[in-house]
Design a protein around this motif. Structure first.
Motif: not given
Length: 118
Positions: A69, A23-25, A49-52, A20-21, A27-28
């Motif tokens: 991260y 994948r969210h990175f 943004a904060t990553l999960p 998840p972390a 997306e940025l």
């Protein structure tokens, strides 16, 4: 997923983990950051943004080339020297091949971009 880390006309390639972390990175991206030296061991930059972190290990022992991260501070950290275990450090991926421009001292302006899937 593969990404590029670009500085001027030089490019490094990294492979992101399937977490998840990471994948969210991804997306940025695209993302322009200035990486600075920290503890003569890593290049760091604040993220927008904060990553999960749910489901992530409590920490890790990073190796040279690890893209991570650091959850307590909310920053990106790329290790150019070996380091011991750190709580709150989450793997995002790994740089393939040498570190090139990341081993230079001082701040470095870089751009992170997704690479096309094969």
């Amino acid at each position: 997923m593969k990404i590029a880390i670009i500085h001027e006309d030089q490019r490094l390639t990294a492979t992101l983990t399937d977490t998840p972390a990471a994948r969210h990175f991804a997306e940025l991206l695209p993302l322009a950051l200035t990486l600075t030296d920290y503890a003569a061991t890593e290049k760091v930059a604040d993220l927008p943004a904060t990553l999960p972190t749910q489901g992530s290990p409590k920490g890790m022992d990073p190796s040279v080339g690890d893209l991570t991260y650091y959850a307590p501070w909310g920053n990106l950290a790329i290790f150019y020297r070996d380091f011991g275990y750190a709580n709150g450090l989450i793997s995002l991926g790994r740089i393939e091949g040498g570190l090139g421009f990341l081993e230079r001292p001082g701040p470095i302006a870089v751009r992170f971009e997704r690479l096309p899937t094969e």
